[in-house]
Design a protein around this motif. Structure first.
Motif, mmCIF file in Angstrom:
data_model
loop_
_atom_site.group_PDB
_atom_site.id
_atom_site.type_symbol
_atom_site.label_atom_id
_atom_site.label_comp_id
_atom_site.label_asym_id
_atom_site.label_seq_id
_atom_site.Cartn_x
_atom_site.Cartn_y
_atom_site.Cartn_z
ATOM 1 N N TRP A 220 31.786 15.513 28.310
ATOM 2 C CA TRP A 220 32.466 16.793 28.131
ATOM 3 C C TRP A 220 33.613 16.748 27.132
ATOM 4 O O TRP A 220 34.400 17.696 27.067
ATOM 5 C CB TRP A 220 32.979 17.290 29.498
ATOM 6 N N CYS B 162 36.601 19.688 30.802
ATOM 7 C CA CYS B 162 35.932 19.781 32.097
ATOM 8 C C CYS B 162 36.986 19.887 33.194
ATOM 9 O O CYS B 162 37.881 19.049 33.281
ATOM 10 C CB CYS B 162 35.066 18.536 32.307
ATOM 11 N N GLU C 175 32.778 25.969 29.859
ATOM 12 C CA GLU C 175 33.512 24.848 30.479
ATOM 13 C C GLU C 175 34.991 24.880 30.084
ATOM 14 O O GLU C 175 35.858 24.537 30.889
ATOM 15 C CB GLU C 175 32.908 23.507 30.048
#
Ligand SMILES: [Fe+2]
Length: 177
Positions: free
Chosen positions: A100, A105, A168
């Motif tokens: 990520w 994240c 995200e």
């Protein structure tokens, strides 16, 4: 120290220099924060491997990740994480940090947050040099506060250049603001 990358890494010489600077920043923070050896190694390895497929072609990245719709610039993290997992890497914080690192994240603990900050704050980037150096210096004593500032800066930077935000990223910001 020579930078050890996986044999399948696809990186330009400039990328290799960026990766080395990210690792160096992470090592400086590890020492200043007196991390235990396992966490220090997790930070170092996340830094070493996060951009291992940054210069891989779009077709290969889509084949590795199975992602047909996401922008190609978001795929090198998930692709590297999945290659590392196939090879036996099992440290969840390392894999999630790499997976990520481009978008952020909300579920990250320190390894993911440290990589996200080091990737943005490493001294080779040409913009906001004073502001980023000040933030990097504050990480060991104000880790979460600097993380929040870095997320905000990266979002502002993306918006100013007309880029969209991954869901995200939005979830992360709503979680920490
Ligand atoms: Fe990077």
């Amino acid at each position: 120290m020579t930078l050890q990358l996986p044999v399948w890494a696809v990186v330009t010489p400039k990328r290799r220099e960026h990766i080395a600077r990210v690792v160096h920043v992470l090592e400086q923070w590890s020492v200043a924060m007196e991390l235990d050896i396992d966490e220090a190694l997790a930070w170092r390895d996340a830094g070493r491997w996060h951009d291992a497929l940054r210069d891989e072609g779009e077709y290969a990245l889509r084949m590795i990740t199975g992602e047909l719709d996401r922008p190609v610039g978001m795929l090198h993290g998930p692709a590297a994480a999945s290659r590392l997992a196939i090879e036996g890497e099992s440290r969840h914080p390392v894999l999630e940090a790499i997976r990520w690192h481009t978008v952020g994240c909300a579920a990250w603990q320190r390894t993911g947050r440290a990589l996200y900050m080091a990737d943005f704050l490493e001294p080779g980037r040409p913009f906001l040099q004073t502001e980023r150096a000040l933030l990097a210096a504050r990480v060991p004593t104000a880790f979460d506060a600097v993380f929040r500032d870095v997320v905000r800066l990266r979002i502002e930077w993306a918006l100013r250049s007309g880029k969209g935000l991954a869901h995200e990223t939005v979830r992360l910001w709503n979680d920490i603001r």
